[in-house]
Design an enzyme around this catalytic site. Structure first.
Site, mmCIF file in Angstrom:
data_model
loop_
_atom_site.group_PDB
_atom_site.id
_atom_site.type_symbol
_atom_site.label_atom_id
_atom_site.label_comp_id
_atom_site.label_asym_id
_atom_site.label_seq_id
_atom_site.Cartn_x
_atom_site.Cartn_y
_atom_site.Cartn_z
ATOM 1 N N LYS A 79 -0.240 4.722 3.455
ATOM 2 C CA LYS A 79 -1.467 4.240 4.097
ATOM 3 C C LYS A 79 -2.479 3.877 3.012
ATOM 4 O O LYS A 79 -2.581 4.571 1.995
ATOM 5 C CB LYS A 79 -2.021 5.338 5.011
ATOM 6 C CG LYS A 79 -3.179 4.893 5.903
ATOM 7 C CD LYS A 79 -3.665 6.054 6.777
ATOM 8 C CE LYS A 79 -4.808 5.658 7.702
ATOM 9 N NZ LYS A 79 -5.272 6.800 8.517
ATOM 10 N N SER A 154 -5.765 5.425 13.266
ATOM 11 C CA SER A 154 -5.980 4.422 12.250
ATOM 12 C C SER A 154 -4.752 4.166 11.374
ATOM 13 O O SER A 154 -4.721 3.167 10.655
ATOM 14 C CB SER A 154 -7.152 4.836 11.347
ATOM 15 O OG SER A 154 -6.855 6.020 10.661
ATOM 16 N N SER A 178 -5.135 10.195 13.987
ATOM 17 C CA SER A 178 -4.750 8.941 13.329
ATOM 18 C C SER A 178 -3.297 8.842 12.908
ATOM 19 O O SER A 178 -2.838 7.758 12.552
ATOM 20 C CB SER A 178 -5.640 8.688 12.118
ATOM 21 O OG SER A 178 -6.895 8.240 12.546
#
Ligand SMILES: [Mg+2]
Ligand SMILES: [Zn+2]
Lengths: 486, 477, 93
Positions: A79, A154, A178
């Site tokens: 990420k 996210s 997330s």
């Protein structure tokens, strides 16, 4: 059969047997990326050259007879809010478009040291703020199961990359769901570790006291493998716990006879989609058939988790992201008249709407006149919420709740149902407030063919139990075997 | 109307740890710009602080030496504000739970002991350094070497009643911190920084007046001068029936005035809240006890010991013990010596004089203290008179060489030979008939003049005692 | 809660104050406060704050020096630099 469709442990076997090389794997993954990335948009940065160099090195090592660890030569994604040395780390923000960290996040470094091959940095809602990855400065990540749907957020880029076969697993971060929510939307496994279990060093802090670095994998076994590497004390993170963790793979094989599972009723109210409820009901039957006891229970403070979560998360965020001032790194507006103007313009132009709104709410929660009713109140109620969970875990080994009230929703189409929106937060954030571990496991598909996920929530440092139950369930139900058609 | 001055001091002290407060960068003054910096002290995203154990130890040491209660539980907080020298846009500090509270310092004012309360001592990190061009550049530069250097902030009660008391308080505080060896305490280099809050109120009034905060005082002298200026400025304002503006003012040493920097009407909202990246500090009473037992001898205690052990006046002992280095210097000279007062005179006189003149620190003196003792021995043995001794001392200070060697080199060996002295005396008597007459007419002062003449002719080398007695002998004949 | 307040918190957060947008922000903050208001139901007078769920204490490191970053790396990331320093708008003190 394509290599990229296999799991981490399956390709590891092949490397071990010298059936394939790290380069073969990388080629397969990059072929896949060439085919699907345009549709899915999982990545902000792809590090093809670096990955090939790393794979070469690994293949040489293997040729020289070096012991082959479970991660060696296997492509993975990170990420984009997890710092990677010499590789851009943008956090999905214009503010950090050109930021190149001179250090690795500890979580990533542990994997790299074990021979993991990073192929790129995945898309995310700007600075972690959002739950659909629509809120990235760069692009919208689409759901591999249906490109009109969001991937969740996210960590949407990480979830989509793994589901689409662009990476064998991916690192994510989870401040309020997330990892778990996008994993659920993309039909994969996602783990939010116990607070303090995995080092936060180098993961760009959004809400320091709530978040953890975790992993998104194709199945439960893979998750156990990664956790063995990620867990453990890091002296660079003061909140990292100095305790020895279980070997998660060994724990998988035990059965779950007598396991006590609580079903907190607050998480099954209005707003939770019937198809989600039914899928979980079926899953609970499977657990029963495997010898677990299921019982309805309650978490009385649940409704307070939301204000507590938002006050704490946004307060911490307003302070954590104040460092994004365009001075030492990041976006700097170049037409300013003085220092104050430089700060204001750089931050206003470099940060997106959602981020700015949240920073203002956090600032509002911390100013003198609101401190008592907002931040201070929230951290006191937080104790009650945590104790509520503690009490529950004296009785139950696990709690099972929906990962999200619905399957993935449409891109551009916000959830209109207020109850569903409320339940969306409720499903994921209390876990972060209490600091306990939770895993999303796929448990079915809705009528549109979109994945549904359930969450197994364990007591603090109770990951082994979660993994054992999830593994038993997965072998029974095998939803993780299905792949999206892209 | 007469006014009383009310002063409180906030002192920031840089701790002399090897590494910074929350990262492992070198804590060093004067390094090349931006060479002692890392992701943590630059506030890079994702970097996390870890507290340096030594910082806690030093803060507790300070607390114990300043008679504070040590908090068994304390925590760190974030103080949020934007400034280019503050990398994270917040300073890690301690807000509502400082590590030490409720202490005091004793100062001596007009021969009386006065206690100045210490409200609190807390741990925090320093900011980087802003470098401003001298001219009309449209920029400032930032050096982050100092960012993250550990500080303790020592806040006094508003117990100080005059600029002189303020100086005495700061001198004593500096002295104690030097004894503890936890800071360099160099005001010039900024390792000891002092801000003062000062207000006036009518005598017998309890309520405090409006205060101004004074910054940028880089020496003990400028602290006292700045406060004297403020007392005058505020008195004039009040006497005109006007009100003092609540503001922050800067001391301009060259102009000898304070200048308004900014208004203080609206206090800035720092949004203090707990630092979640660090964990609370919980101290074991046993550990605190151990630190307490191992505290070094502190200035007041040493002063009393000097009075007792060496029989020197209290005033001497105070001067000698205010600086740790000076006290050690004195003690090495005076050890086992029959007349410590003579040593005290030398140290307080010549040693301090030359240090001031050459703008040097006692720690930089080239010769070992034992050499001064040898020099005094030479005087005692009659090999040097005091004026020649001063010359030898200066040479010793400059070269670091042994006094005996210098004595020969400078040809300053005292003339104590009876024949030579006799010749000198004869010469003086022959050439100063008027004085001889004066003496005989009862003007005893004339003897002094004659001794002086003899010393002059001998270029100071003659033994003045011998001259004196021989002159007397001849004059009485 | 008025536009002046929004301007104030914008200035604390160093974000541009946008007059046109301020009504929307006011609504957001009001909704947030209603949300926060819920917590007033709970008496927390005897409840201690909980910042770190693990309530870890005393995590400290030894006072040892480790290498710092190379200065050119620091400067590479900085938008504006000069003479080995990071350059900012003139600061008047
Ligand atoms: Mg301070
Ligand atoms: Zn550093």
């Amino acid at each position: 059969m394509n290599l990229y469709d296999l799991t981490l442990h399956e390709v590891h076997e092949k490397i071990l047997e010298k059936e394939i090389s790290a380069k073969d794997l990388l080629d397969s993954v990059f072929d896949r990326i060439d085919k699907v990335e345009d549709k899915v948009n999982s990545f902000i940065t792809i590090t093809k050259e670096k990955a090939h160099e790393a794979a070469n090195k690994i293949d040489k090592k293997i040729a020289q007879g070096e012991t082959i660890g479970s991660l060696m030569g296997i492509p993975m994604a990170v990420k984009d809010n997890i710092c990677t040395k010499d590789v851009k780390t943008t956090c999905g923000s214009k503010m950090l478009e050109n930021f190149i960290p001179p250090y690795n996040a500890e979580a990533y470094e542990r994997l790299e040291n074990a021979g993991a091959i990073m192929i790129g940095k995945t898309n995310m809602d700007e600075l972690g703020m959002g739950s659909s990855t629509e809120n990235s400065y760069y692009k919208v990540t689409r759901n591999p199961w249906n490109l009109d749907m969001v991937s969740g957020g996210s960590s949407g880029g990480s979830a989509a990359a793994v589901a689409a076969g662009e990476a064998f697993y991916a690192l994510g971060t989870d401040t309020g769901g997330s990892i778990r929510q996008p994993a659920s939307f993309c039909g994969i496994v996602g783990m939010k570790p116990s607070y303090g279990a995995v080092s936060r060093y180098g993961a760009v802090a959004y809400a320091s006291s709530l978040e953890q670095v975790g992993v998104l994998t194709k199945d439960v076994y893979d998750c156990a493998i990664i956790l063995n590497y990620l867990y453990g004390h890091d002296p660079k993170d003061s909140t990292s716990l100095n305790i020895v963790h279980d070997n998660f793979i060994e724990g998988l094989k035990k059965d779950i006879k007598g396991l006590k599972i609580g079903i907190p009723k607050e998480y099954y109210g209005t707003g939770i989609d019937d198809e989600v409820k039914n899928s979980i009901k079926t899953a609970l039957k499977a657990f029963e058939s495997l010898g677990a006891h299921i019982e309805e229970t309650g978490l009385a403070y649940s409704e307070y988790s939301l204000p507590v979560y938002y006050i704490i998360a946004l307060s911490e965020a307003s302070s954590n992201f104040a460092r994004l001032d365009g001075i030492r790194y990041g976006y700097n507006a170049n037409d300013y008249k003085d220092l104050d103007d430089m700060y204001t313009k750089s931050r206003s132009q470099g940060l997106g709407e959602e981020v700015k709104n949240r920073i203002l709410l956090g600032t509002h929660s911390l100013i003198d006149k609101n401190y008592k009713t907002h931040y201070d109140k929230a951290i006191r109620v937080r104790r009650l919420i945590k104790e509520d969970f503690d009490k529950s875990f004296q009785k139950y080994d696990l709690l099972v709740i929906p990962a999200y009230p619905t399957a993935a929703f449409e891109i551009g189409g916000k959830i209109k149902d207020e109850a569903a929106m409320y339940m969306g937060d409720l499903c994921t954030v209390p876990v972060n407030v209490a600091g306990v571990p939770a895993m999303t496991v796929p448990c079915g598909y809705n009528s549109k063919g979109l994945p549904i996920g359930m969450q197994l929530v364990g007591k603090h440092m109770g990951e082994a139990t979660i993994l054992r139950a999830a593994y038993a369930y997965e072998n029974n139900a095998s939803y993780t075997k299905l792949k999206p058609k892209l | 109307m007469r006014y009383e001055t009310v002063i409180g001091l906030e002192v920031h002290v840089e701790l002399s740890t090897k590494s910074k407060a929350f990262c492992s960068c070198k804590n060093e003054f004067g390094s090349e710009v931006n060479t002692n910096c890392c992701p943590v002290c630059l506030g890079y995203p994702g970097a996390l602080p870890v507290l340096n154990k030594k910082v806690v130890e030093y803060a507790v040491k300070a607390g114990l030496a300043l008679n504070c209660d040590i908090s068994l539980y304390s925590k760190t907080d974030r103080k949020n504000y934007f400034y280019p020298d503050l990398p994270k846009a917040y300073q890690i500090s301690q807000d509502d739970m400082p590590i030490c509270k409720n202490g005091f310092i004793e100062i001596e004012v007009d021969e009386e002991i006065k206690k100045i309360g210490i409200t609190r001592i807390h741990i925090e990190e320093d900011a980087g350094k802003l470098l401003h061009g001298a001219g009309d550049e449209d920029y400032s530069l930032v050096d982050f070497n100092r960012a993250g250097v550990p500080l303790i902030e020592i806040v006094s009660e508003p117990d100080i009643r005059s600029p002189e008391e303020a100086r005495l308080y700061l001198e004593k505080l500096k002295s104690i911190l030097e004894y503890l060896e936890i800071s360099d305490c160099k005001m010039q280099e900024g390792s000891l920084r002092c801000d003062a809050n000062i207000s006036l109120r009518p005598i017998d009034e309890e309520k405090f007046g409006v205060k101004s905060e004074i910054k940028n005082m880089n020496s003990m002298k400028s602290l006292e001068r700045a406060l004297e200026f403020e007392v005058k400025r505020q008195t004039e304002i009040l006497l005109q029936g006007e009100e003092v503006a609540p503001e922050t003012r800067r001391w301009d040493d060259a102009k000898s005035i304070t200048i308004a920097m900014r208004a203080k009407d609206k206090t800035y909202d720092y949004r203090n809240f707990p630092e979640a990246d660090l964990v609370p500090i919980v101290l074991e009473p046993e550990w605190i006890k151990e630190i307490k037992t191992n505290l070094p001898e502190l200035p007041d205690f040493k002063r009393n010991r000097f009075v007792k052990q060496y029989g020197i006046p209290k005033y001497d002992a105070s001067v000698l013990t205010l600086s740790k280095d000076l006290s050690v210097f004195f003690e090495r000279c005076a050890k086992d010596y029959k007349n410590p007062k003579a040593v005290s005179n030398w140290v307080m006189g010549e040693v301090l004089r030359i240090l001031k003149e050459r703008e040097q620190e006692i720690s930089n003196i080239k010769f070992p203290p034992e050499y001064l003792r040898e020099l005094i021995d030479l005087i005692d043995e009659g090999l040097l008179n005091s004026s020649a001794a001063k010359l030898v001392f200066e040479e010793m200070f400059d070269t670091g060489k042994e006094p005996k060697t210098l004595l020969d080199k400078l040809g300053l060996k005292q003339i104590s030979d009876e024949d030579a002295i006799g010749e000198l005396v004869n010469e003086v008597l022959a050439n100063n008939q008027e004085s001889v007459e004066a003496y005989k007419n009862g003007k005893s002062n004339a003897l002094k003049y004659l001794v002086g003449q003899a010393m002059k002719i001998s270029k100071g080398k003659a033994n003045p005692k011998m001259i004196n007695s021989m002159l007397l002998e001849r004059l009485e004949d | 809660m008025d536009k002046g307040y929004i301007e104030y918190i914008c200035s604390l957060a160093k974000l541009e104050y946008d007059e046109e947008n301020s009504d929307r922000i006011i609504e957001k903050i009001k909704a947030f406060d209603v949300y926060a208001e819920k917590l007033a139901d709970i008496d927390t007078n005897d409840i201690k704050p909980l910042v770190n769920v693990n309530e870890t204490i005393n995590v400290m490191r030894e006072d040892a020096v480790m290498p710092s970053l190379e200065r050119n790396i620091i400067l590479e990331n900085a938008p504006e630099k000069l003479y080995g320093c990071i350059k900012v708008s003139k600061i008047i003190e």
